[in-house]
Write an enzyme that holds these catalytic residues in place. Structure first.
Site, mmCIF file in Angstrom:
data_model
loop_
_atom_site.group_PDB
_atom_site.id
_atom_site.type_symbol
_atom_site.label_atom_id
_atom_site.label_comp_id
_atom_site.label_asym_id
_atom_site.label_seq_id
_atom_site.Cartn_x
_atom_site.Cartn_y
_atom_site.Cartn_z
ATOM 1 N N ARG A 100 0.874 -1.191 0.000
ATOM 2 C CA ARG A 100 0.000 0.000 0.000
ATOM 3 C C ARG A 100 0.904 1.231 0.000
ATOM 4 O O ARG A 100 1.688 1.430 0.924
ATOM 5 C CB ARG A 100 -0.914 -0.010 1.223
ATOM 6 N N HIS A 127 -7.300 0.721 -6.671
ATOM 7 C CA HIS A 127 -7.516 -0.148 -5.504
ATOM 8 C C HIS A 127 -8.203 -1.429 -6.000
ATOM 9 O O HIS A 127 -9.387 -1.667 -5.741
ATOM 10 C CB HIS A 127 -8.396 0.595 -4.489
ATOM 11 N N GLN A 130 -10.209 -3.983 -3.777
ATOM 12 C CA GLN A 130 -11.507 -3.468 -3.353
ATOM 13 C C GLN A 130 -12.556 -3.681 -4.443
ATOM 14 O O GLN A 130 -13.670 -4.130 -4.179
ATOM 15 C CB GLN A 130 -11.370 -1.975 -3.032
ATOM 16 N N ASP A 227 -17.097 7.449 -2.526
ATOM 17 C CA ASP A 227 -15.862 7.312 -1.740
ATOM 18 C C ASP A 227 -15.644 8.637 -1.017
ATOM 19 O O ASP A 227 -16.296 9.644 -1.351
ATOM 20 C CB ASP A 227 -14.695 7.000 -2.704
ATOM 21 N N CYS A 267 -16.365 1.918 -0.293
ATOM 22 C CA CYS A 267 -15.218 1.096 0.108
ATOM 23 C C CYS A 267 -14.951 1.192 1.611
ATOM 24 O O CYS A 267 -14.348 0.297 2.178
ATOM 25 C CB CYS A 267 -13.995 1.513 -0.686
ATOM 26 N N ARG A 295 -13.750 -8.670 1.210
ATOM 27 C CA ARG A 295 -12.329 -8.426 0.982
ATOM 28 C C ARG A 295 -11.542 -9.686 1.347
ATOM 29 O O ARG A 295 -10.625 -10.086 0.642
ATOM 30 C CB ARG A 295 -11.821 -7.236 1.832
HETATM 31 N N1 NVA Z 1 -9.900 6.948 -1.789
HETATM 32 C C1 NVA Z 1 -9.623 6.465 -0.448
HETATM 33 C C2 NVA Z 1 -9.890 4.977 -0.385
HETATM 34 C C3 NVA Z 1 -9.653 4.367 0.962
HETATM 35 C C4 NVA Z 1 -9.897 2.899 0.980
HETATM 36 C C5 NVA Z 1 -8.178 6.794 -0.105
HETATM 37 O O1 NVA Z 1 -7.308 6.601 -0.948
HETATM 38 O O2 NVA Z 1 -7.939 7.258 1.012
HETATM 39 N N1 CP Z 2 -11.449 0.013 2.035
HETATM 40 C C1 CP Z 2 -10.184 -0.042 2.510
HETATM 41 O O1 CP Z 2 -9.225 -0.328 1.795
HETATM 42 O O2 CP Z 2 -10.106 0.202 3.845
HETATM 43 P P1 CP Z 2 -8.772 0.391 4.706
HETATM 44 O O3 CP Z 2 -8.149 1.699 4.297
HETATM 45 O O4 CP Z 2 -9.261 0.392 6.126
HETATM 46 O O5 CP Z 2 -7.855 -0.757 4.422
#
Ligand code: NVA
Ligand code: CP
Length: 311
Positions: A100, A127, A130, A227, A267, A295
């Protein structure tokens, strides 16, 4: 060596296999095979996470493997060691990487240098884990326990509202295309999907539409998706984004204009009162916690597919 850096790293047929395997892992939880037995998978995280971290750690255990969580601020990458060297070193110890980070190119670098399968656990660009879990969540409802999961998605319409130029919107463009869905994104003109995702969509034959009209997007939709308005790394733009994206809030009134039986998806984490109202989060057709659970099952299937295809 197979990687899962973007939705289209699996063919449509392979995505169908991921869904079928995820359904079986879900049904046989606790007594299915353990394709990661004897393996350690490193999880390199440079951003916060609840769902992704826990679902991967639990999932790797359930597949017989050992997850090794590495926060980038605790390892030498945080002090400037290169991604390439990190990948070369880790390849002497572990069997796969789950990452990540911000830049999608970091993932391709790791994939190019490590000799290990790499899984995208979220970048600013995509992502994919997801989106596979989200599509599976809709498909299992529409197909029922025995039906064809991919076929259940064919031709269905997804309306994505809000920040239409970041990871989740991009992932719907690629994933929706792969699963044969119609993707319509509604956001302000300044949030049009960027050239990089447009090019990728073209290459993979994914057609999507962008509009600034939320009602037009939601009309006839089978999934209404949103989102957060300020993603990780954009916290200092939060106030400005709230003003800009306000017309795209998913309210009960807007959700009621979608198809009868439409699902609300997110998500998570969600900010009630911003991108979605509490009323929609409490709606009987809001499936956010099923998405979160799935997930686990879907990522186990993705890991099993990559482990099967090593070498
Ligand atoms: N768009 C959000 C998704 C989190 C799962 C982010 O990148 O923070
Ligand atoms: N939806 C998602 O990826 O959540 P987290 O940021 O908690 O992993």
């Amino acid at each position: 060596m197979r990687h899962f850096l973007q939705e289209t790293d699996f063919s449509r047929a392979e995505a169908g296999q991921v869904f079928a395997l995820a359904r079986r892992f879900k049904q046989e939880r606790g007594h299915h095979e353990k394709p990661l037995a004897g393996q350690t998978w490193a999880m390199i995280f440079g951003k916060s996470s609840t769902r992704t971290r826990v679902s991967f750690e639990v999932g790797i255990h359930e597949l017989g493997g050992n997850p090794l969580f590495l926060n980038t601020s605790d390892i030498q990458i945080g002090r400037g060691e290169t991604i390439a060297d990190t990948a070369r070193v880790l390849s002497r110890f572990v069997h796969g990487l789950i990452v990540r980070t911000h830049a999608q190119s970091d993932l391709s670098d790791l994939a190019a240098h490590g000799g290990l399968p790499v899984v995208n656990a979220l970048t600013d660009f995509l992502h994919p884990c997801q989106i596979y879990a989200d599509a599976f969540t809709a498909a299992e409802r529409w197909a029922g326990p025995q039906g064809d999961l991919l076929a259940a998605l064919q031709g269905r319409k997804v309306a994505f509202l809000g920040d239409t130029s970041f990871n989740m919107a991009n992932s719907w463009i690629l994933g929706g295309g792969l699963f044969g869905m119609q993707v319509v994104l509604a956001g302000p003109a300044g949030h049009k999907p960027g050239k990089e995702i447009e090019d990728l969509a073209k290459q993979s034959g994914a057609a999507f539409r962008f509009t600034s009209d939320p009602l037009e997007a939601v009309s006839g939709a089978d999934i209404v998706y949103t989102d957060v308005w300020a993603s990780m790394g954009q916290e200092n733009e939060a106030a400005e984004r709230r003003n800009r994206l306000r017309p795209y809030q998913v309210t009960a009134k807007l959700f009621a204009t979608a198809n009868p039986g439409a699902l609300f998806m997110h998500c998570l984490p969600a900010h009630a009162g911003e991108e979605v109202t509490q009323e929609v989060l409490d709606h009987p057709r809001c499936v956010i916690f099923d998405e979160a659970e799935n997930r686990l099952h879907v990522q186990k299937a993705i890991l099993a597919m990559l482990a099967r295809n090593r070498g």
